[in-house]
Design a protein around this motif. Structure first.
Motif, mmCIF file in Angstrom:
data_model
loop_
_atom_site.group_PDB
_atom_site.id
_atom_site.type_symbol
_atom_site.label_atom_id
_atom_site.label_comp_id
_atom_site.label_asym_id
_atom_site.label_seq_id
_atom_site.Cartn_x
_atom_site.Cartn_y
_atom_site.Cartn_z
ATOM 1 N N TRP A 60 0.834 -1.215 0.000
ATOM 2 C CA TRP A 60 0.000 0.000 0.000
ATOM 3 C C TRP A 60 0.860 1.253 0.000
ATOM 4 O O TRP A 60 0.478 2.277 -0.598
ATOM 5 C CB TRP A 60 -0.952 -0.020 1.189
ATOM 6 N N LEU A 61 2.024 1.205 0.627
ATOM 7 C CA LEU A 61 2.935 2.348 0.572
ATOM 8 C C LEU A 61 3.388 2.607 -0.859
ATOM 9 O O LEU A 61 3.473 3.769 -1.297
ATOM 10 C CB LEU A 61 4.156 2.089 1.467
ATOM 11 N N ASP A 62 3.672 1.535 -1.594
ATOM 12 C CA ASP A 62 4.093 1.698 -2.986
ATOM 13 C C ASP A 62 2.981 2.336 -3.818
ATOM 14 O O ASP A 62 3.237 3.224 -4.647
ATOM 15 C CB ASP A 62 4.476 0.341 -3.582
ATOM 16 N N LEU A 63 1.748 1.891 -3.607
ATOM 17 C CA LEU A 63 0.634 2.464 -4.366
ATOM 18 C C LEU A 63 0.408 3.929 -4.003
ATOM 19 O O LEU A 63 0.050 4.751 -4.851
ATOM 20 C CB LEU A 63 -0.647 1.673 -4.107
ATOM 21 N N LEU A 64 0.633 4.255 -2.725
ATOM 22 C CA LEU A 64 0.439 5.638 -2.283
ATOM 23 C C LEU A 64 1.612 6.531 -2.662
ATOM 24 O O LEU A 64 1.538 7.756 -2.498
ATOM 25 C CB LEU A 64 0.235 5.669 -0.758
ATOM 26 N N GLY A 65 2.687 5.935 -3.131
ATOM 27 C CA GLY A 65 3.852 6.725 -3.499
ATOM 28 C C GLY A 65 4.672 7.178 -2.315
ATOM 29 O O GLY A 65 5.344 8.215 -2.379
ATOM 30 N N GLY A 66 4.645 6.423 -1.234
ATOM 31 C CA GLY A 66 5.400 6.773 -0.033
ATOM 32 C C GLY A 66 4.478 7.056 1.137
ATOM 33 O O GLY A 66 3.251 6.941 1.038
ATOM 34 N N GLU A 67 5.084 7.439 2.239
ATOM 35 C CA GLU A 67 4.336 7.700 3.468
ATOM 36 C C GLU A 67 3.458 8.944 3.310
ATOM 37 O O GLU A 67 3.961 10.037 3.052
ATOM 38 C CB GLU A 67 5.300 7.895 4.633
ATOM 39 N N PRO A 68 2.122 8.800 3.469
ATOM 40 C CA PRO A 68 1.242 9.974 3.373
ATOM 41 C C PRO A 68 1.485 10.951 4.522
ATOM 42 O O PRO A 68 1.941 10.560 5.606
ATOM 43 C CB PRO A 68 -0.156 9.361 3.458
ATOM 44 N N LYS A 69 1.180 12.201 4.273
ATOM 45 C CA LYS A 69 1.344 13.212 5.331
ATOM 46 C C LYS A 69 0.341 12.977 6.463
ATOM 47 O O LYS A 69 0.645 13.227 7.620
ATOM 48 C CB LYS A 69 1.170 14.603 4.749
ATOM 49 N N ARG A 70 -0.835 12.536 6.091
ATOM 50 C CA ARG A 70 -1.866 12.290 7.100
ATOM 51 C C ARG A 70 -2.433 10.895 6.888
ATOM 52 O O ARG A 70 -2.675 10.474 5.767
ATOM 53 C CB ARG A 70 -2.987 13.325 7.001
ATOM 54 N N LEU A 71 -2.621 10.196 7.993
ATOM 55 C CA LEU A 71 -3.183 8.851 7.936
ATOM 56 C C LEU A 71 -4.379 8.765 8.890
ATOM 57 O O LEU A 71 -4.383 9.405 9.955
ATOM 58 C CB LEU A 71 -2.141 7.807 8.351
ATOM 59 N N PRO A 72 -5.396 7.982 8.537
ATOM 60 C CA PRO A 72 -6.515 7.787 9.470
ATOM 61 C C PRO A 72 -6.074 6.929 10.649
ATOM 62 O O PRO A 72 -5.025 6.281 10.616
ATOM 63 C CB PRO A 72 -7.557 7.066 8.615
ATOM 64 N N ARG A 73 -6.875 6.927 11.675
ATOM 65 C CA ARG A 73 -6.607 6.061 12.821
ATOM 66 C C ARG A 73 -7.054 4.649 12.502
ATOM 67 O O ARG A 73 -7.991 4.436 11.720
ATOM 68 C CB ARG A 73 -7.347 6.555 14.066
ATOM 69 N N ALA A 74 -6.394 3.688 13.099
ATOM 70 C CA ALA A 74 -6.826 2.304 12.950
ATOM 71 C C ALA A 74 -8.196 2.129 13.599
ATOM 72 O O ALA A 74 -8.621 2.932 14.449
ATOM 73 C CB ALA A 74 -5.809 1.368 13.600
ATOM 74 N N GLY A 75 -8.911 1.086 13.198
ATOM 75 C CA GLY A 75 -10.236 0.830 13.750
ATOM 76 C C GLY A 75 -10.199 0.506 15.236
ATOM 77 O O GLY A 75 -9.157 0.174 15.801
ATOM 78 N N ILE A 76 -11.360 0.596 15.853
ATOM 79 C CA ILE A 76 -11.452 0.351 17.296
ATOM 80 C C ILE A 76 -10.980 -1.064 17.638
ATOM 81 O O ILE A 76 -10.255 -1.277 18.609
ATOM 82 C CB ILE A 76 -12.905 0.563 17.784
ATOM 83 N N ARG A 77 -11.384 -2.051 16.828
ATOM 84 C CA ARG A 77 -10.982 -3.433 17.089
ATOM 85 C C ARG A 77 -9.468 -3.579 17.057
ATOM 86 O O ARG A 77 -8.873 -4.221 17.938
ATOM 87 C CB ARG A 77 -11.622 -4.376 16.069
#
Length: 364
Positions: A60-77
């Motif tokens: 997924w990092l490769d598809l995004l072209g590297g580390e995004p500036k902002r990432l969502p939080r992981a789910g509660i589970r």
């Protein structure tokens, strides 16, 4: 290698990839934390799972072209699993992780590779296997704990509701609840003591001894009945003859025990069933811990309908909790197991309450 895209990625695709990225990181962290609390083969397996999650993360990092500036939080589970893995590392974490692995989003994800989809299915089986190990280790004590506590909850709730429905005084209901607690707990403890003591005596009576092997030095090496001893214990004829021959030869040389070590025969090893007193005390305490809950409203001075309602609420919460716990450990739906437990407990209490109403004049 990434799967070919059907169309130009959209902002929604990027947001979805970012969610996958944080979830893979969270799952990898769970396996890392679990591995830190284990040793040997289980630790190695968990570390391999963490490595696989890092491969997915890199996709997924490769598809995004590297580390995004902002990432969502992981789910509660995922956050809950990470918190539990770092503090407990228990079978509950593996059971929850098994449920999480069973719901892979990659089956319908065009940007996930076939290898990733296959990995997720394999991960589910691996985690299920690890969870099964823990369940086997836990099954006996967990069954006893659930049985003892639930027995106390349901039987004493049924007792106090049945007695209360006859219209007797609150003091009498309280006395009945305490008497029911003690009678049930003592019965459970005595039953466990007798059960475990009897099982230990039965196993002791079937334990093999090595008197025959100790006399091997006086036997004819070619014609003797020592092999029959091992055949009677369950060995095949050829293996029994070989064992008898080895023991006689070693005994003749004066080194039977040094040459052969302890004789281990299939079917002669018995599981240690534990201490009778430990079983009795634990059963007493488990039953009492459940049986005290329905009595609490009367202990704190409540009467009538208020005491009945509070007792139902307290016992309901306890039944839902134990049912959900059973669901998590068994890999089944926790809510369904919790509701089943609640229905069984309240069903039993409803019967005695109806009988109390039939023989009494109403709740005091």
């Amino acid at each position: 290698m990434t799967a070919p895209a059907a169309a130009e990625p959209t902002p929604a695709d990027h947001r979805r990839w970012a969610r996958y990225l944080v979830e893979e990181r969270a799952e990898g962290s769970v396996y890392q934390k679990l591995a830190a609390r284990r040793t040997g083969e289980e630790q190695e397996i968990l570390l391999r799972l963490a490595d696989a999650e890092r491969r997915h993360e890199q996709h997924w990092l490769d598809l995004l072209g590297g580390e995004p500036k902002r990432l969502p939080r992981a789910g509660i589970r995922s956050r809950l699993l990470g918190w539990m893995a770092g503090r407990f590392g228990s079978i509950f974490v593996l059971a929850l992780a098994q449920s999480a692995e069973a719901r892979s989003p990659y089956d319908a994800e065009q940007y996930a590779t076939p290898a990733m989809r296959a990995d997720e299915k394999i991960h589910y089986e691996v985690v299920r296997g690890l969870a099964a190990r823990g369940r086997r280790r836990l099954s006996g004590s967990f069954r006893a704990a659930v049985f003892g506590a639930n027995d106390g909850l349901v039987s004493n709730l049924a007792l106090v509701l049945g007695i209360g429905a006859t219209g007797v005084s609150s003091g009498f209901v309280l006395f009945s609840g305490i008497a029911g607690l003690l009678a049930g707990a003592l019965s459970m403890g005595a039953g466990e003591f007798v059960s475990v003591r009897s099982q230990r005596e039965l196993l002791a009576a079937t334990e093999a001894n090595e008197d025959a092997a100790d006399a091997a030095g006086d036997l004819d090496i070619d014609e003797n009945e020592l092999a029959l001893v091992y055949r009677a214990r369950g060995m095949e004829q050829e293996e029994a003859l070989l064992r008898a021959h080895r023991i006689v030869e070693a005994a003749k040389a004066g080194a039977r025990r040094a040459a052969t070590g302890p004789v281990r025969v299939p079917g002669s090893d018995h599981e240690i069933v534990g201490s009778d007193w430990t079983a009795a005390i634990s059963s007493f305490l488990l039953f009492a811990s459940g049986a005290i809950i329905p009595v609490l409203p009367w202990i704190f001075g409540l009467q009538g309908a208020a005491a009945v309602i509070l007792a139902l609420v307290l016992v309901g919460i306890a039944l839902l909790s134990t049912g959900a716990m059973v669901g998590v450990l068994s890999g089944g739906p926790p809510l369904r197991r919790a509701l089943r437990q609640l229905a069984i407990g309240f069903g039993a209490a409803a019967v005695t309450y109806a009988l109390g109403l039939a023989f009494g004049v109403g709740v005091a």
